[in-house]
Design a protein around this motif. Structure first.
Motif, PDB file in Angstrom:
ATOM      1  N   VAL A   1     -36.203 -43.585 -10.811  1.00 61.39           N
ATOM      2  CA  VAL A   1     -35.508 -44.108 -11.993  1.00 61.39           C
ATOM      3  C   VAL A   1     -36.136 -43.574 -13.274  1.00 61.39           C
ATOM      4  O   VAL A   1     -35.436 -43.133 -14.190  1.00 61.39           O
ATOM      5  CB  VAL A   1     -35.504 -45.655 -11.981  1.00 61.39           C
ATOM      6  CG1 VAL A   1     -35.023 -46.214 -13.313  1.00 61.39           C
ATOM      7  CG2 VAL A   1     -34.640 -46.169 -10.847  1.00 61.39           C
ATOM      8  N   PHE A   2     -37.469 -43.578 -13.354  1.00 64.20           N
ATOM      9  CA  PHE A   2     -38.133 -43.080 -14.561  1.00 64.20           C
ATOM     10  C   PHE A   2     -37.950 -41.576 -14.724  1.00 64.20           C
ATOM     11  O   PHE A   2     -37.798 -41.087 -15.842  1.00 64.20           O
ATOM     12  CB  PHE A   2     -39.614 -43.448 -14.552  1.00 64.20           C
ATOM     13  CG  PHE A   2     -39.855 -44.913 -14.774  1.00 64.20           C
ATOM     14  CD1 PHE A   2     -39.058 -45.653 -15.627  1.00 64.20           C
ATOM     15  CD2 PHE A   2     -40.890 -45.558 -14.118  1.00 64.20           C
ATOM     16  CE1 PHE A   2     -39.277 -47.005 -15.835  1.00 64.20           C
ATOM     17  CE2 PHE A   2     -41.127 -46.907 -14.329  1.00 64.20           C
ATOM     18  CZ  PHE A   2     -40.316 -47.635 -15.181  1.00 64.20           C
ATOM     19  N   THR A   3     -37.928 -40.824 -13.635  1.00 63.95           N
ATOM     20  CA  THR A   3     -37.673 -39.389 -13.718  1.00 63.95           C
ATOM     21  C   THR A   3     -36.256 -39.133 -14.221  1.00 63.95           C
ATOM     22  O   THR A   3     -36.032 -38.236 -15.038  1.00 63.95           O
ATOM     23  CB  THR A   3     -37.877 -38.731 -12.343  1.00 63.95           C
ATOM     24  OG1 THR A   3     -39.209 -38.977 -11.916  1.00 63.95           O
ATOM     25  CG2 THR A   3     -37.634 -37.240 -12.403  1.00 63.95           C
TER      26      THR A   3
ATOM     27  N   LYS B   1     -35.386 -37.013 -17.716  1.00 64.11           N
ATOM     28  CA  LYS B   1     -34.593 -35.778 -17.680  1.00 64.11           C
ATOM     29  C   LYS B   1     -33.175 -35.958 -18.218  1.00 64.11           C
ATOM     30  O   LYS B   1     -32.473 -34.973 -18.422  1.00 64.11           O
ATOM     31  CB  LYS B   1     -34.525 -35.246 -16.249  1.00 64.11           C
ATOM     32  CG  LYS B   1     -35.847 -34.736 -15.757  1.00 64.11           C
ATOM     33  CD  LYS B   1     -35.718 -34.143 -14.387  1.00 64.11           C
ATOM     34  CE  LYS B   1     -37.040 -33.565 -13.935  1.00 64.11           C
ATOM     35  NZ  LYS B   1     -36.923 -32.890 -12.641  1.00 64.11           N
ATOM     36  N   SER B   2     -32.766 -37.179 -18.466  1.00 60.09           N
ATOM     37  CA  SER B   2     -31.412 -37.438 -18.903  1.00 60.09           C
ATOM     38  C   SER B   2     -31.193 -36.957 -20.334  1.00 60.09           C
ATOM     39  O   SER B   2     -32.094 -36.976 -21.169  1.00 60.09           O
ATOM     40  CB  SER B   2     -31.134 -38.940 -18.833  1.00 60.09           C
ATOM     41  OG  SER B   2     -29.876 -39.227 -19.373  1.00 60.09           O
ATOM     42  N   ARG B   3     -29.992 -36.508 -20.635  1.00 58.97           N
ATOM     43  CA  ARG B   3     -29.616 -36.086 -21.986  1.00 58.97           C
ATOM     44  C   ARG B   3     -28.849 -37.202 -22.704  1.00 58.97           C
ATOM     45  O   ARG B   3     -28.309 -37.002 -23.778  1.00 58.97           O
ATOM     46  CB  ARG B   3     -28.746 -34.830 -21.916  1.00 58.97           C
ATOM     47  CG  ARG B   3     -29.385 -33.652 -21.227  1.00 58.97           C
ATOM     48  CD  ARG B   3     -30.532 -33.058 -21.973  1.00 58.97           C
ATOM     49  NE  ARG B   3     -30.053 -32.502 -23.236  1.00 58.97           N
ATOM     50  CZ  ARG B   3     -30.836 -32.218 -24.245  1.00 58.97           C
ATOM     51  NH1 ARG B   3     -32.114 -32.419 -24.163  1.00 58.97           N
ATOM     52  NH2 ARG B   3     -30.339 -31.733 -25.347  1.00 58.97           N
ATOM     53  N   CYS B   4     -28.794 -38.365 -22.145  1.00 60.97           N
ATOM     54  CA  CYS B   4     -28.050 -39.485 -22.735  1.00 60.97           C
ATOM     55  C   CYS B   4     -28.818 -40.087 -23.910  1.00 60.97           C
ATOM     56  O   CYS B   4     -30.043 -40.119 -23.926  1.00 60.97           O
ATOM     57  CB  CYS B   4     -27.811 -40.563 -21.688  1.00 60.97           C
ATOM     58  SG  CYS B   4     -26.842 -40.027 -20.288  1.00 60.97           S
TER      59      CYS B   4
ATOM     60  N   ASP C   1     -33.266 -40.414 -29.574  1.00 61.99           N
ATOM     61  CA  ASP C   1     -32.708 -39.191 -30.131  1.00 61.99           C
ATOM     62  C   ASP C   1     -32.981 -38.061 -29.153  1.00 61.99           C
ATOM     63  O   ASP C   1     -34.121 -37.800 -28.795  1.00 61.99           O
ATOM     64  CB  ASP C   1     -33.349 -38.863 -31.479  1.00 61.99           C
ATOM     65  CG  ASP C   1     -33.010 -39.917 -32.523  1.00 61.99           C
ATOM     66  OD1 ASP C   1     -31.909 -40.483 -32.441  1.00 61.99           O
ATOM     67  OD2 ASP C   1     -33.847 -40.169 -33.401  1.00 61.99           O
ATOM     68  N   VAL C   2     -31.917 -37.392 -28.738  1.00 59.30           N
ATOM     69  CA  VAL C   2     -32.048 -36.289 -27.790  1.00 59.30           C
ATOM     70  C   VAL C   2     -32.307 -35.010 -28.578  1.00 59.30           C
ATOM     71  O   VAL C   2     -31.648 -34.736 -29.580  1.00 59.30           O
ATOM     72  CB  VAL C   2     -30.774 -36.159 -26.931  1.00 59.30           C
ATOM     73  CG1 VAL C   2     -30.892 -34.999 -25.963  1.00 59.30           C
ATOM     74  CG2 VAL C   2     -30.517 -37.449 -26.182  1.00 59.30           C
ATOM     75  N   ILE C   3     -33.270 -34.226 -28.157  1.00 65.59           N
ATOM     76  CA  ILE C   3     -33.602 -32.973 -28.829  1.00 65.59           C
ATOM     77  C   ILE C   3     -32.523 -31.946 -28.520  1.00 65.59           C
ATOM     78  O   ILE C   3     -32.171 -31.720 -27.362  1.00 65.59           O
ATOM     79  CB  ILE C   3     -34.983 -32.465 -28.371  1.00 65.59           C
ATOM     80  CG1 ILE C   3     -36.055 -33.489 -28.722  1.00 65.59           C
ATOM     81  CG2 ILE C   3     -35.284 -31.116 -28.976  1.00 65.59           C
ATOM     82  CD1 ILE C   3     -37.410 -33.179 -28.147  1.00 65.59           C
ATOM     83  N   GLU C   4     -31.990 -31.353 -29.560  1.00 65.01           N
ATOM     84  CA  GLU C   4     -30.960 -30.328 -29.403  1.00 65.01           C
ATOM     85  C   GLU C   4     -31.604 -29.023 -28.941  1.00 65.01           C
ATOM     86  O   GLU C   4     -32.634 -28.605 -29.459  1.00 65.01           O
ATOM     87  CB  GLU C   4     -30.243 -30.090 -30.729  1.00 65.01           C
ATOM     88  CG  GLU C   4     -29.473 -31.293 -31.243  1.00 65.01           C
ATOM     89  CD  GLU C   4     -28.272 -31.635 -30.392  1.00 65.01           C
ATOM     90  OE1 GLU C   4     -27.669 -30.709 -29.806  1.00 65.01           O
ATOM     91  OE2 GLU C   4     -27.947 -32.826 -30.302  1.00 65.01           O
ATOM     92  N   ILE C   5     -30.980 -28.352 -27.978  1.00 64.28           N
ATOM     93  CA  ILE C   5     -31.455 -27.065 -27.487  1.00 64.28           C
ATOM     94  C   ILE C   5     -30.571 -25.981 -28.100  1.00 64.28           C
ATOM     95  O   ILE C   5     -29.352 -25.989 -27.934  1.00 64.28           O
ATOM     96  CB  ILE C   5     -31.401 -27.003 -25.951  1.00 64.28           C
ATOM     97  CG1 ILE C   5     -32.302 -28.069 -25.352  1.00 64.28           C
ATOM     98  CG2 ILE C   5     -31.806 -25.618 -25.475  1.00 64.28           C
ATOM     99  CD1 ILE C   5     -32.247 -28.149 -23.850  1.00 64.28           C
ATOM    100  N   LYS C   6     -31.199 -25.073 -28.814  1.00 67.78           N
ATOM    101  CA  LYS C   6     -30.466 -23.981 -29.458  1.00 67.78           C
ATOM    102  C   LYS C   6     -30.586 -22.731 -28.597  1.00 67.78           C
ATOM    103  O   LYS C   6     -31.561 -22.551 -27.870  1.00 67.78           O
ATOM    104  CB  LYS C   6     -31.043 -23.720 -30.846  1.00 67.78           C
ATOM    105  CG  LYS C   6     -30.938 -24.919 -31.755  1.00 67.78           C
ATOM    106  CD  LYS C   6     -31.645 -24.670 -33.059  1.00 67.78           C
ATOM    107  CE  LYS C   6     -31.654 -25.955 -33.870  1.00 67.78           C
ATOM    108  NZ  LYS C   6     -32.561 -25.903 -34.985  1.00 67.78           N
TER     109      LYS C   6
END
Length: 79
Positions: A42-44, A48-51, A64-69
């Motif tokens: 669950v913690f993993t 890794k979730s982008r939510c 806040d999800v870090i945006e990947i450029k």
């Protein structure tokens, strides 16, 4: 005086009955290991979730999800 016909009866009379923890220690170790594995999964998933909002039965997280450029992605081909 009672007659004892088997030497095993003598051994059983001298040994006390094991308590619950001594009797079920394998089950307890398996249960703790299984619960730890489920919590790890669950913690993993949460890491890794982008939510932006994660809700489980007892935990809620807004982040806040870090945006990947595209400029930040580097692909290394090893042949």
């Amino acid at each position: 005086m009672s007659q004892i016909t088997c030497p095993i009866e003598c051994v059983r009379e001298g040994c006390p009955e094991p308590d619950w923890l001594e009797k079920h220690n394998g089950f307890l170790i398996t249960l703790i290991g299984s619960l730890s594995a489920v919590l790890g999964v669950v913690f993993t998933y949460c890491i890794k979730s982008r939510c932006r909002n994660i809700k489980t039965c007892c935990v809620s997280c807004d982040r806040d999800v870090i945006e990947i450029k595209n400029e930040d992605i580097e692909i290394n081909n090893v042949a």
